[in-house]
Design a protein around this motif. Structure first.
Motif, PDB file in Angstrom:
ATOM      1  N   GLN A   4       0.847  -1.187   0.000  1.00 36.59           N
ATOM      2  CA  GLN A   4       0.000   0.000   0.000  1.00 36.59           C
ATOM      3  C   GLN A   4       0.885   1.241   0.000  1.00 36.59           C
ATOM      4  N   ALA A   5       0.647   2.097  -0.987  1.00 36.51           N
ATOM      5  CA  ALA A   5       1.451   3.299  -1.163  1.00 36.51           C
ATOM      6  C   ALA A   5       0.709   4.521  -0.633  1.00 36.51           C
ATOM      7  N   PHE A   6       1.486   5.461  -0.117  1.00 37.25           N
ATOM      8  CA  PHE A   6       0.954   6.699   0.442  1.00 37.25           C
ATOM      9  C   PHE A   6       1.819   7.868   0.015  1.00 37.25           C
ATOM     10  N   GLY A   7       1.245   9.067   0.104  1.00 40.04           N
ATOM     11  CA  GLY A   7       2.069  10.263   0.020  1.00 40.04           C
ATOM     12  C   GLY A   7       1.969  11.073  -1.238  1.00 40.04           C
ATOM     13  N   GLY A   8       1.218  10.621  -2.235  1.00 40.30           N
ATOM     14  CA  GLY A   8       1.082  11.413  -3.438  1.00 40.30           C
ATOM     15  C   GLY A   8       0.299  12.681  -3.187  1.00 40.30           C
ATOM     16  N   GLY A   9       0.328  13.576  -4.170  1.00 43.17           N
ATOM     17  CA  GLY A   9      -0.415  14.817  -4.032  1.00 43.17           C
ATOM     18  C   GLY A   9      -0.015  15.809  -5.092  1.00 43.17           C
ATOM     19  N   LEU A  10      -0.446  17.048  -4.879  1.00 45.68           N
ATOM     20  CA  LEU A  10      -0.167  18.145  -5.804  1.00 45.68           C
ATOM     21  C   LEU A  10       0.915  19.032  -5.196  1.00 45.68           C
ATOM     22  N   VAL A  11       1.932  19.330  -5.996  1.00 44.66           N
ATOM     23  CA  VAL A  11       3.024  20.168  -5.528  1.00 44.66           C
ATOM     24  C   VAL A  11       3.487  21.055  -6.665  1.00 44.66           C
ATOM     25  N   GLN A  12       4.019  22.218  -6.332  1.00 45.60           N
ATOM     26  CA  GLN A  12       4.554  23.101  -7.354  1.00 45.60           C
ATOM     27  C   GLN A  12       5.937  22.651  -7.784  1.00 45.60           C
ATOM     28  N   ALA A  13       6.303  23.002  -8.977  1.00 46.46           N
ATOM     29  CA  ALA A  13       7.649  22.694  -9.471  1.00 46.46           C
ATOM     30  C   ALA A  13       8.686  23.243  -8.501  1.00 46.46           C
ATOM     31  N   GLY A  14       9.709  22.426  -8.252  1.00 48.07           N
ATOM     32  CA  GLY A  14      10.740  22.791  -7.291  1.00 48.07           C
ATOM     33  C   GLY A  14      10.467  22.292  -5.887  1.00 48.07           C
ATOM     34  N   GLY A  15       9.247  21.817  -5.666  1.00 44.21           N
ATOM     35  CA  GLY A  15       8.867  21.342  -4.336  1.00 44.21           C
ATOM     36  C   GLY A  15       9.283  19.897  -4.092  1.00 44.21           C
ATOM     37  N   SER A  16       8.832  19.387  -2.943  1.00 39.64           N
ATOM     38  CA  SER A  16       9.204  18.039  -2.517  1.00 39.64           C
ATOM     39  C   SER A  16       7.989  17.249  -2.066  1.00 39.64           C
ATOM     40  N   LEU A  17       8.090  15.954  -2.213  1.00 37.67           N
ATOM     41  CA  LEU A  17       7.105  15.019  -1.685  1.00 37.67           C
ATOM     42  C   LEU A  17       7.841  13.777  -1.212  1.00 37.67           C
ATOM     43  N   ARG A  18       7.240  13.082  -0.259  1.00 32.96           N
ATOM     44  CA  ARG A  18       7.803  11.815   0.208  1.00 32.96           C
ATOM     45  C   ARG A  18       6.741  10.731   0.090  1.00 32.96           C
ATOM     46  N   LEU A  19       7.042   9.726  -0.687  1.00 32.46           N
ATOM     47  CA  LEU A  19       6.154   8.578  -0.837  1.00 32.46           C
ATOM     48  C   LEU A  19       6.580   7.468   0.110  1.00 32.46           C
ATOM     49  N   SER A  20       5.595   6.722   0.581  1.00 32.64           N
ATOM     50  CA  SER A  20       5.846   5.555   1.427  1.00 32.64           C
ATOM     51  C   SER A  20       5.099   4.365   0.856  1.00 32.64           C
ATOM     52  N   CYS A  21       5.621   3.187   1.093  1.00 29.67           N
ATOM     53  CA  CYS A  21       4.952   1.963   0.652  1.00 29.67           C
ATOM     54  C   CYS A  21       5.207   0.881   1.685  1.00 29.67           C
ATOM     55  N   VAL A  22       4.127   0.326   2.212  1.00 25.82           N
ATOM     56  CA  VAL A  22       4.223  -0.691   3.255  1.00 25.82           C
ATOM     57  C   VAL A  22       3.815  -2.039   2.690  1.00 25.82           C
ATOM     58  N   MET A  23       4.621  -3.052   2.951  1.00 29.32           N
ATOM     59  CA  MET A  23       4.308  -4.411   2.525  1.00 29.32           C
ATOM     60  C   MET A  23       3.832  -5.215   3.733  1.00 29.32           C
TER      61      MET A  23
END
Length: 116
Positions: A4-23
């Motif tokens: 199961q993956a988490f953490g997606g979303g909308l961000v402006q160019a130059g920004g950051s996001l962190r995705l997680s995935c739990v097995m």
């Protein structure tokens, strides 16, 4: 086995996001975990992989901007994405392999949208 993956979303160019995935659902150690992505109208492309011993590998398009890591105790893989570009917009899928020759398990995907 389920990812199961988490953490997606909308961000402006130059920004950051962190995705997680739990097995979950596997009593075995995990040989490899990583990420692919698929932009609209494009093929699914490999992004990054981490294997036993914390070896990591990246696609050239994300090298230097993305960092993959894993927490073996939590059966979790992370993807820290910095300096995001509009071309990083895609559905990101995590995957896992229990051994080099095993089947690949896939997560459900999480959407990352980078606005210009």
């Amino acid at each position: 086995v389920q990812l199961q993956a988490f953490g997606g979303g909308l961000v402006q160019a130059g920004g950051s996001l962190r995705l997680s995935c739990v097995m979950s659902g596997s009593g075995s150690s995990i040989y490899a975990m990583g990420w692919y992505r698929q932009a609209p109208g494009n093929r699914r492309e490999w992004v990054a992989t981490t294997t036993t011993g914390d070896s990591t590998d990246y696609a050239d398009s994300v090298k230097g901007r993305f960092t993959i890591s894993r927490d073996n105790a939590k059966n979790t893989v992370y993807l820290q994405m910095n300096s995001l570009k509009p071309e990083d917009t895609a559905v990101y899928y995590c995957f896992a392999k229990l051994s080099p020759a095993s089947l690949v398990w896939w997560g459900q995907g999480t959407l990352v949208t980078v606005s210009s």
